[in-house]
Motif scaffolding. Structure first.
Motif, PDB file in Angstrom:
ATOM      1  N   LYS A  17       1.944   9.467  20.525  1.00 40.56           N
ATOM      2  CA  LYS A  17       2.121   8.161  21.155  1.00 40.56           C
ATOM      3  C   LYS A  17       2.134   7.055  20.112  1.00 40.56           C
ATOM      4  O   LYS A  17       2.999   6.161  20.150  1.00 40.56           O
ATOM      5  CB  LYS A  17       1.014   7.916  22.182  1.00 40.56           C
ATOM      6  CG  LYS A  17       1.150   6.595  22.929  1.00 40.56           C
ATOM      7  CD  LYS A  17       0.059   6.441  23.972  1.00 40.56           C
ATOM      8  CE  LYS A  17       0.191   5.119  24.714  1.00 40.56           C
ATOM      9  NZ  LYS A  17      -0.883   4.966  25.748  1.00 40.56           N
ATOM     10  N   SER A  21       5.408   4.724  19.055  1.00 36.64           N
ATOM     11  CA  SER A  21       5.314   3.270  19.150  1.00 36.64           C
ATOM     12  C   SER A  21       5.619   2.615  17.806  1.00 36.64           C
ATOM     13  O   SER A  21       6.370   1.634  17.731  1.00 36.64           O
ATOM     14  CB  SER A  21       3.911   2.877  19.619  1.00 36.64           C
ATOM     15  OG  SER A  21       3.753   1.464  19.622  1.00 36.64           O
ATOM     16  N   SER A  24       9.366   3.057  16.885  1.00 42.57           N
ATOM     17  CA  SER A  24      10.186   2.268  17.800  1.00 42.57           C
ATOM     18  C   SER A  24      10.192   0.795  17.401  1.00 42.57           C
ATOM     19  O   SER A  24      11.225   0.115  17.480  1.00 42.57           O
ATOM     20  CB  SER A  24       9.672   2.403  19.233  1.00 42.57           C
ATOM     21  OG  SER A  24       9.815   3.715  19.714  1.00 42.57           O
ATOM     22  N   ARG A  25       9.041   0.300  16.962  1.00 47.07           N
ATOM     23  CA  ARG A  25       8.941  -1.106  16.553  1.00 47.07           C
ATOM     24  C   ARG A  25       9.605  -1.357  15.209  1.00 47.07           C
ATOM     25  O   ARG A  25      10.036  -2.480  14.925  1.00 47.07           O
ATOM     26  CB  ARG A  25       7.466  -1.529  16.463  1.00 47.07           C
ATOM     27  CG  ARG A  25       6.716  -1.534  17.768  1.00 47.07           C
ATOM     28  CD  ARG A  25       5.414  -2.318  17.646  1.00 47.07           C
ATOM     29  NE  ARG A  25       4.627  -1.935  16.488  1.00 47.07           N
ATOM     30  CZ  ARG A  25       3.682  -1.005  16.498  1.00 47.07           C
ATOM     31  NH1 ARG A  25       3.435  -0.329  17.614  1.00 47.07           N
ATOM     32  NH2 ARG A  25       2.987  -0.726  15.397  1.00 47.07           N
ATOM     33  N   GLN A  31      14.822   7.076  21.260  1.00 44.41           N
ATOM     34  CA  GLN A  31      13.613   7.815  21.626  1.00 44.41           C
ATOM     35  C   GLN A  31      13.792   9.308  21.371  1.00 44.41           C
ATOM     36  O   GLN A  31      12.860   9.987  20.939  1.00 44.41           O
ATOM     37  CB  GLN A  31      13.276   7.560  23.097  1.00 44.41           C
ATOM     38  CG  GLN A  31      12.803   6.147  23.387  1.00 44.41           C
ATOM     39  CD  GLN A  31      11.512   5.801  22.654  1.00 44.41           C
ATOM     40  OE1 GLN A  31      10.508   6.485  22.801  1.00 44.41           O
ATOM     41  NE2 GLN A  31      11.548   4.757  21.847  1.00 44.41           N
TER      42      GLN A  31
END
Length: 227
Positions: A17, A21, A24-25, A31
């Protein structure tokens, strides 16, 4: 999660997780691509003698005692992105693993090793590969496994593409051309794989060459039949 610098992140305490995250940032990866990278890297860490640090924006692992020049981060990010695009275009998970893989769960990531003198010199391709594995903290994967140097017919493209012939003008042709363009900027390209034992047919793939700042390239994984 510990941060070693503005760009380098310690993966030792990161779960899926947090990894998803963070990437992705930091990047434009999809994804699905992030999931594939996580699956590959988390698998590598299962036998790592030391945890490599990670550059989220580049989706790259960095060898021990090595720090890439800031300008290299964009190069590594472009390599990872081109690998993902090419894999998607030919309907596989890892472009290094190719369509022969029995699983599409793995994805490709970028690698930065640095200067070879840090590794103690250069020997045969097999010896060089072993030194790369040690620098990345992955030498335990060589135990009871077979290290194979890959001689690609389309070098610097990976050997997985030897029998892939996309139609000119197709998305696959364009994606592979872009990957070839980026890999052509590296010299002395070495591709090798580690066919592991007792890991459900797991094969680790590496393609490295010399660019600005030292040795760099791509890593991936695939699964082969144990037969």
């Amino acid at each position: 999660m510990a941060t070693t610098s503005a760009d380098l992140v310690d993966l030792s305490s990161m779960d899926q997780k947090a990894f998803t995250s963070l990437v992705s940032r930091s990047s434009k990866a999809s994804q699905a691509d992030i999931q594939g990278v996580w699956t590959t890297i988390s698998t590598l860490l299962q036998r790592a003698s030391a945890t490599p640090v990670f550059i989220p924006i580049s989706q790259a692992i960095v060898a021990q005692n090595s720090t890439p020049p800031p300008a290299v981060e964009a190069t590594l990010a472009a390599l990872a992105s081109a690998a993902h695009d090419a894999a998607t275009a030919i309907l596989c998970g890892s472009i290094l693993g190719g369509k022969s893989s029995e699983s599409d769960e793995f994805g490709d990531y970028a690698i930065f090793v640095g200067e070879l003198d840090v590794l103690g010199g250069v020997g045969s391709d097999e010896e060089k590969a072993e030194k790369f594995m040690k620098a990345l903290g992955l030498e335990r994967w060589l135990e009871h496994s077979e290290l194979q140097v890959v001689r690609s017919k389309k070098a610097p493209l990976p050997g997985s593409l030897d029998n892939v012939h996309p139609s000119p003008g197709s998305p696959a042709h364009a994606s592979i051309a872009q990957l070839s363009k980026l890999l052509s900027q590296l010299r002395d390209v070495l591709e090798f794989r580690v066919v592991t034992a007792g890991s459900g047919g797991l094969v680790l793939h590496f393609l490295l060459g010399v660019g600005y700042g030292g040795w760099q390239g791509l890593g991936g994984a695939s699964t082969w039949s144990d037969e």
